[in-house]
Scaffold this motif. Structure first.
Motif, mmCIF file in Angstrom:
data_model
loop_
_atom_site.group_PDB
_atom_site.id
_atom_site.type_symbol
_atom_site.label_atom_id
_atom_site.label_comp_id
_atom_site.label_asym_id
_atom_site.label_seq_id
_atom_site.Cartn_x
_atom_site.Cartn_y
_atom_site.Cartn_z
ATOM 1 N N PRO A 110 0.834 -1.209 0.000
ATOM 2 C CA PRO A 110 0.000 0.000 0.000
ATOM 3 C C PRO A 110 0.866 1.255 0.000
ATOM 4 C CG PRO A 110 -0.688 -1.557 1.720
ATOM 5 C CD PRO A 110 0.629 -2.035 1.197
ATOM 6 N N VAL A 111 0.344 2.302 -0.604
ATOM 7 C CA VAL A 111 1.022 3.600 -0.617
ATOM 8 C C VAL A 111 0.185 4.564 0.213
ATOM 9 C CG1 VAL A 111 1.906 5.482 -2.042
ATOM 10 C CG2 VAL A 111 1.984 3.125 -2.901
ATOM 11 N N LYS A 112 0.762 5.014 1.320
ATOM 12 C CA LYS A 112 0.042 5.900 2.235
ATOM 13 C C LYS A 112 0.990 6.974 2.747
ATOM 14 C CE LYS A 112 -2.824 2.136 4.136
ATOM 15 N NZ LYS A 112 -3.291 1.496 5.402
ATOM 16 N N GLY A 113 0.398 7.947 3.427
ATOM 17 C CA GLY A 113 1.210 8.955 4.072
ATOM 18 C C GLY A 113 1.848 8.415 5.344
ATOM 19 N N ARG A 114 2.885 9.076 5.798
ATOM 20 C CA ARG A 114 3.573 8.660 7.011
ATOM 21 C C ARG A 114 2.715 8.981 8.235
ATOM 22 N NH1 ARG A 114 9.014 7.816 7.748
ATOM 23 N NH2 ARG A 114 9.436 8.746 5.703
ATOM 24 N N ALA A 115 2.542 8.006 9.100
ATOM 25 C CA ALA A 115 1.779 8.206 10.328
ATOM 26 C C ALA A 115 2.618 8.982 11.338
ATOM 27 C CB ALA A 115 1.369 6.857 10.911
ATOM 28 N N PRO A 116 1.987 9.615 12.327
ATOM 29 C CA PRO A 116 2.753 10.353 13.342
ATOM 30 C C PRO A 116 3.674 9.416 14.128
ATOM 31 C CG PRO A 116 0.404 10.853 13.470
ATOM 32 C CD PRO A 116 0.539 9.703 12.537
ATOM 33 N N LYS A 117 4.733 9.983 14.647
ATOM 34 C CA LYS A 117 5.681 9.215 15.448
ATOM 35 C C LYS A 117 5.220 9.108 16.901
ATOM 36 C CE LYS A 117 10.712 8.825 16.034
ATOM 37 N NZ LYS A 117 12.021 9.491 15.795
ATOM 38 N N THR A 118 4.080 9.638 17.181
ATOM 39 C CA THR A 118 3.552 9.662 18.545
ATOM 40 C C THR A 118 3.533 8.262 19.146
ATOM 41 O OG1 THR A 118 2.121 11.495 17.894
ATOM 42 C CG2 THR A 118 1.607 10.379 19.966
ATOM 43 N N GLY A 119 4.046 8.147 20.346
ATOM 44 C CA GLY A 119 4.026 6.868 21.046
ATOM 45 C C GLY A 119 5.205 5.968 20.761
ATOM 46 N N TYR A 120 6.096 6.384 19.846
ATOM 47 C CA TYR A 120 7.231 5.526 19.512
ATOM 48 C C TYR A 120 8.239 5.496 20.643
ATOM 49 C CZ TYR A 120 11.667 4.030 17.515
ATOM 50 O OH TYR A 120 12.851 3.382 17.295
ATOM 51 N N ASP A 121 8.661 4.305 21.009
ATOM 52 C CA ASP A 121 9.698 4.111 22.008
ATOM 53 C C ASP A 121 10.459 2.842 21.640
ATOM 54 O OD1 ASP A 121 10.893 4.570 24.826
ATOM 55 O OD2 ASP A 121 10.158 2.512 24.934
ATOM 56 N N ARG A 122 11.776 2.965 21.524
ATOM 57 C CA ARG A 122 12.573 1.831 21.028
ATOM 58 C C ARG A 122 12.331 0.570 21.848
ATOM 59 N NH1 ARG A 122 14.598 -2.378 20.172
ATOM 60 N NH2 ARG A 122 16.564 -2.813 19.131
ATOM 61 N N GLU A 123 12.499 0.648 23.146
ATOM 62 C CA GLU A 123 12.328 -0.547 23.968
ATOM 63 C C GLU A 123 10.864 -0.851 24.227
ATOM 64 O OE1 GLU A 123 14.586 -1.082 27.437
ATOM 65 O OE2 GLU A 123 16.508 -0.557 26.533
ATOM 66 N N GLY A 124 10.078 0.182 24.474
ATOM 67 C CA GLY A 124 8.670 -0.059 24.760
ATOM 68 C C GLY A 124 7.908 -0.618 23.572
ATOM 69 N N SER A 125 8.299 -0.202 22.363
ATOM 70 C CA SER A 125 7.569 -0.620 21.163
ATOM 71 C C SER A 125 8.139 -1.870 20.518
ATOM 72 C CB SER A 125 7.571 0.513 20.132
ATOM 73 O OG SER A 125 7.021 1.699 20.667
ATOM 74 N N PHE A 126 9.463 -2.055 20.595
ATOM 75 C CA PHE A 126 10.114 -3.149 19.871
ATOM 76 C C PHE A 126 10.952 -4.056 20.766
ATOM 77 C CE2 PHE A 126 9.196 0.058 16.679
ATOM 78 C CZ PHE A 126 8.749 -0.699 15.600
ATOM 79 N N GLY A 127 10.899 -3.853 22.053
ATOM 80 C CA GLY A 127 11.645 -4.706 22.963
ATOM 81 C C GLY A 127 13.089 -4.258 23.099
ATOM 82 N N SER A 128 13.730 -4.747 24.117
ATOM 83 C CA SER A 128 15.122 -4.368 24.359
ATOM 84 C C SER A 128 16.029 -5.059 23.352
ATOM 85 C CB SER A 128 15.525 -4.761 25.784
ATOM 86 O OG SER A 128 15.389 -6.172 25.958
ATOM 87 N N ALA A 129 17.154 -4.450 23.112
ATOM 88 C CA ALA A 129 18.149 -5.037 22.205
ATOM 89 C C ALA A 129 19.234 -5.702 23.061
ATOM 90 C CB ALA A 129 18.767 -3.935 21.353
ATOM 91 N N TRP A 130 19.736 -6.813 22.694
ATOM 92 C CA TRP A 130 19.270 -7.676 21.615
ATOM 93 C C TRP A 130 18.741 -8.960 22.252
ATOM 94 C CZ3 TRP A 130 19.046 -5.914 16.751
ATOM 95 C CH2 TRP A 130 19.817 -4.799 16.422
ATOM 96 N N GLN A 131 17.764 -9.588 21.658
ATOM 97 C CA GLN A 131 17.148 -10.764 22.248
ATOM 98 C C GLN A 131 17.592 -12.039 21.527
ATOM 99 O OE1 GLN A 131 12.990 -10.374 23.225
ATOM 100 N NE2 GLN A 131 13.128 -8.163 23.463
ATOM 101 N N ASP A 132 17.123 -13.150 22.027
ATOM 102 C CA ASP A 132 17.476 -14.463 21.462
ATOM 103 C C ASP A 132 16.191 -15.159 21.039
ATOM 104 O OD1 ASP A 132 18.628 -16.852 20.731
ATOM 105 O OD2 ASP A 132 18.932 -17.562 22.788
ATOM 106 N N LEU A 133 15.564 -14.635 19.995
ATOM 107 C CA LEU A 133 14.265 -15.169 19.587
ATOM 108 C C LEU A 133 14.350 -16.580 19.039
ATOM 109 C CD1 LEU A 133 12.281 -12.203 18.005
ATOM 110 C CD2 LEU A 133 12.503 -12.905 20.376
ATOM 111 N N ASP A 134 15.450 -16.924 18.401
ATOM 112 C CA ASP A 134 15.550 -18.283 17.866
ATOM 113 C C ASP A 134 16.024 -19.275 18.920
ATOM 114 O OD1 ASP A 134 18.180 -17.565 18.145
ATOM 115 O OD2 ASP A 134 18.702 -17.751 16.028
#
Length: 312
Positions: free
Chosen positions: A79-103
């Motif tokens: 899809p082609v859309k406009g960029r959403a606001p960055k509101t609420g973005y947090d590196r650890e809160g949104s994507f977890g701490s670096a680095w993990q062992d998912l496998d």
């Protein structure tokens, strides 16, 4: 005057000619009757002759490679859309701490990528990459990597689709587990030189491209692969820039796969609050260095390269 009677031989010849003529006439009639019956079958209950179609067997050639996996074709599905606001973005809160062992192979993601992308490796028994050689994909320059407090940051792990960009192009709608998978997915990770990674920041294709032009097609195709895998979209400027780059390499391949989301890791107990090291010198004096995530005294101020190990 004397009249001569026909001899027996003439009578015999005449008889033979007559028989042959009768046979020829009968054959002609029978042939026309069969042809008529085959061409115009009757509606009566009497069985009629049928002719089965002849099966023609021809050699089947393999179809040419399809265009479905071409990066341009995969791009067309985004899809082609406009960029959403960055509101609420947090590196650890949104994507977890670096680095993990998912496998769950016993090594964190950073060490997995270093082991994948570097050569001439020296690896510790606990799978930490101690040294190696990186041929930087973004620059083509060779970097000697040595783990250490002042040297580890020379080689960094880049998110090909920056996490901030992912957040603004659909990752807000993913589950926490899917976002953690995106942040640790080898498809979205490359070992690169730290200087170039810092210059890239969270830029997309419209604002940043690798200085090494020969790598741009592969880079863009990889971004498309990540966005297709995690159902992210592209902005108009990003789409146009990707199309322009891929016009020089229409056969560049992109791959969209199902993200592998590992089970949520067991919660790690908070280290005792009474253990705190002002700096790495204090940690070494206490015999605690190196200090790892989850261990008493670990703090981000001790882990400058963010690899989960402080005071290396």
């Amino acid at each position: 005057m004397t009249v001569r009677r026909p001899t027996r031989s003439f009578l015999l010849i005449g008889l033979i000619v007559g028989v042959l003529a009768a046979i020829l006439v009968g054959t002609s009639v029978a042939g026309s009757s069969v042809s008529s019956n085959l061409a115009d079958p009757t509606s009566s209950g009497a069985p009629t002759a049928t002719i089965e179609p002849r099966l023609t067997v021809t050699a089947k050639t393999a179809p040419p490679p399809g265009p479905d996996n071409a990066a341009l074709a995969v791009l067309a599905t985004l899809p082609v859309k406009g960029r959403a606001p960055k509101t609420g973005y947090d590196r650890e809160g949104s994507f977890g701490s670096a680095w993990q062992d998912l496998d769950q192979n016993g090594c964190d993601t950073r060490n997995d990528i270093l082991a994948r992308d570097l050569t001439v490796l020296v690896v510790a028994t606990d799978c930490e990459v101690q040294s190696g050689i990186l041929l930087g994909p973004y620059t083509g320059l060779t970097i000697d990597f040595v783990r250490g407090q002042t040297t580890s940051s020379l080689v960094q792990i880049d998110h090909v689709v920056a996490l901030s960009n992912a957040w603004q192009t659909g990752a807000q709608q993913l589950s926490q587990e899917q976002r953690v998978a995106l942040a640790n997915d080898p498809l979205n990770l490359l070992a690169v030189d730290g200087v170039t990674n810092s210059r890239k920041g969270d830029g997309d294709t419209a604002t940043w491209l690798p200085p090494l032009k020969s790598y741009r097609c592969a880079y863009v195709a990889r971004q498309i692969s990540v966005k297709a895998t995690y159902a992210l979209w592209v902005t108009t400027a990003e789409h146009d820039a990707m199309t322009r780059i891929l016009s020089d390499c229409p056969n560049e391949v992109a791959t969209a796969t199902d993200p592998v989301v590992a089970p949520a890791p067991a919660p790690v107990a908070d280290p005792p609050s009474d253990v705190f090291f002002q700096n790495c010198t204090a940690a070494r004096v206490a015999g605690a260095a190196p200090v790892h995530v989850g261990e008493p005294g670990y703090g981000r101020h001790l882990d400058r390269d963010g690899d989960g190990t402080g005071c290396e």
